[in-house]
Design an enzyme around this catalytic site. Structure first.
Site, PDB file in Angstrom:
ATOM      1  N   LYS A   1      13.305  36.246  41.416  1.00  0.00           N
ATOM      2  CA  LYS A   1      13.610  37.365  40.526  1.00  0.00           C
ATOM      3  C   LYS A   1      13.199  38.715  41.121  1.00  0.00           C
ATOM      4  O   LYS A   1      13.086  39.700  40.413  1.00  0.00           O
ATOM      5  CB  LYS A   1      12.899  37.150  39.191  1.00  0.00           C
ATOM      6  CG  LYS A   1      13.354  35.879  38.468  1.00  0.00           C
ATOM      7  CD  LYS A   1      12.801  35.868  37.063  1.00  0.00           C
ATOM      8  CE  LYS A   1      12.253  34.522  36.688  1.00  0.00           C
ATOM      9  NZ  LYS A   1      11.609  34.539  35.374  1.00  0.00           N
TER      10      LYS A   1
ATOM     11  N   PRO B   1      15.566  39.573  32.304  1.00  0.00           N
ATOM     12  CA  PRO B   1      16.267  39.344  33.577  1.00  0.00           C
ATOM     13  C   PRO B   1      15.852  38.022  34.212  1.00  0.00           C
ATOM     14  O   PRO B   1      14.679  37.747  34.374  1.00  0.00           O
ATOM     15  CB  PRO B   1      15.813  40.521  34.442  1.00  0.00           C
ATOM     16  CG  PRO B   1      15.247  41.536  33.498  1.00  0.00           C
ATOM     17  CD  PRO B   1      14.711  40.748  32.339  1.00  0.00           C
ATOM     18  N   GLU B   2      16.834  37.199  34.500  1.00  0.00           N
ATOM     19  CA  GLU B   2      16.586  35.967  35.252  1.00  0.00           C
ATOM     20  C   GLU B   2      17.367  36.061  36.560  1.00  0.00           C
ATOM     21  O   GLU B   2      18.011  37.066  36.830  1.00  0.00           O
ATOM     22  CB  GLU B   2      17.022  34.751  34.424  1.00  0.00           C
ATOM     23  CG  GLU B   2      16.165  34.603  33.164  1.00  0.00           C
ATOM     24  CD  GLU B   2      16.083  33.159  32.684  1.00  0.00           C
ATOM     25  OE1 GLU B   2      16.038  32.260  33.526  1.00  0.00           O
ATOM     26  OE2 GLU B   2      16.061  32.948  31.471  1.00  0.00           O
TER      27      GLU B   2
ATOM     28  N   ARG C   1       6.679  28.732  25.728  1.00  0.00           N
ATOM     29  CA  ARG C   1       7.883  29.525  25.489  1.00  0.00           C
ATOM     30  C   ARG C   1       8.784  28.871  24.443  1.00  0.00           C
ATOM     31  O   ARG C   1       8.845  27.637  24.334  1.00  0.00           O
ATOM     32  CB  ARG C   1       8.688  29.678  26.798  1.00  0.00           C
ATOM     33  CG  ARG C   1       7.893  30.278  27.940  1.00  0.00           C
ATOM     34  CD  ARG C   1       7.507  31.725  27.689  1.00  0.00           C
ATOM     35  NE  ARG C   1       8.675  32.562  27.518  1.00  0.00           N
ATOM     36  CZ  ARG C   1       9.353  33.145  28.519  1.00  0.00           C
ATOM     37  NH1 ARG C   1       8.961  32.977  29.758  1.00  0.00           N
ATOM     38  NH2 ARG C   1      10.401  33.893  28.268  1.00  0.00           N
TER      39      ARG C   1
END
Ligand SMILES: [Zn+2]
Length: 275
Positions: free
Chosen positions: A59, A2-3, A250
């Site tokens: 978020k 989820p962003e 990442r």
């Protein structure tokens, strides 16, 4: 993962399903996801309360009632689901809020990297959310450029730092950098005025478009993330094969043609006989 756009979708969903509804009962299926209260404490605090319009910061989803609030973070795998009251549970349902219209709002999370917090007011929420930068959907150009001017180090790490701008994660960061034509290893202090302006335009465009999309998880066909991870993926803009690397810890996708490497990295590459 989820962003911001996913959490914004959850906020709208929660507003549609729960705002104005009274809480009949709260069932904490897995007490480990309630981070700052006991299962009983959370249930007692919310029972009988009426949900108001929820709020999103970065978020984080803040589900306010006419009393305390329920703060949710979706971690890597969290989501909200609705189900008829007391119907069969999903195995990843962690917290269930039964509403007065006979439905249940379920906080569902496989990996439990997010969680649920009970807050009594805005001050409580601030303490839990930590230092957050301006929301990526709301930040204005002047504010963004001012914050960027104080920043040093990798531009991708900056974008993903929630205390710089709130709401951007790994996928959005790659999309923004691709759109701004900035190599993910660029350092903020090396960006000229035009590149800074371009970074802001890309941030705004990517966040706005992804928030407005109809189907969660859909990227535009013309965007990097539409082909991200696909074998032999080519840049949607120039057809150069995309490259994958690790930046800021990442997995990072970029177009080596549209996003030229910073000068130092280019020198390294020339010295490397294999490159
Ligand atoms: Zn390209």
């Amino acid at each position: 993962v989820p962003e911001l756009p996913d959490v914004e979708a959850s906020r709208r969903w929660f507003a549609d399903h729960a705002a104005g509804r009274r809480v009949e009962r709260v069932v904490v299926v897995d007490a480990s996801v309630v981070r700052n209260a006991s299962a009983r404490g959370l249930a007692d605090a919310l029972r009988g309360r009426c949900f108001r319009e929820p709020e999103r910061l970065g978020k984080w989803l803040l589900c306010w009632t006419d009393g305390p609030g329920l703060v949710l973070h979706f971690g890597m795998t969290g989501e909200l689901a609705a189900a008829p009251a007391r119907s069969r549970r999903h195995r990843w349902d962690r917290v269930i809020v039964e509403l007065d219209d006979g439905t249940e709002i379920r906080y569902r999370d496989l990996r439990k990297l997010g969680g649920a917090w009970l807050v009594l007011g805005a001050e409580d929420a601030t303490a839990i959310l930590g230092r957050l930068g301006p929301d990526a959907l709301a930040v204005r150009r002047a504010e963004f450029l001012k914050l960027l001017a104080r920043r040093r180090g990798g531009v991708k790490a900056a974008l993903m730092d929630q205390s710089f701008v709130a709401g951007v994660g790994n996928l959005l960061a790659d999309e923004i950098l691709w759109r701004a034509r900035l190599h993910p290893r660029r350092r903020v202090e090396t960006l000229d005025a035009e590149e800074r302006a371009s970074l802001f335009r890309a941030l705004r465009a990517v966040v706005r478009v992804t928030v407005e999309r109809d189907d969660a998880g859909e990227w535009r066909r013309s965007w990097l993330n539409y082909v991200r991870g696909v074998a032999g993926a080519r840049c949607p803009r120039c057809r150069t094969p995309l490259e994958r690397t690790i930046v800021a810890g990442r997995t990072t996708w970029f177009c080596p043609s549209c996003q030229p490497p910073p000068p130092a990295a280019a020198r390294e590459r020339r010295r490397d006989p294999s490159g």
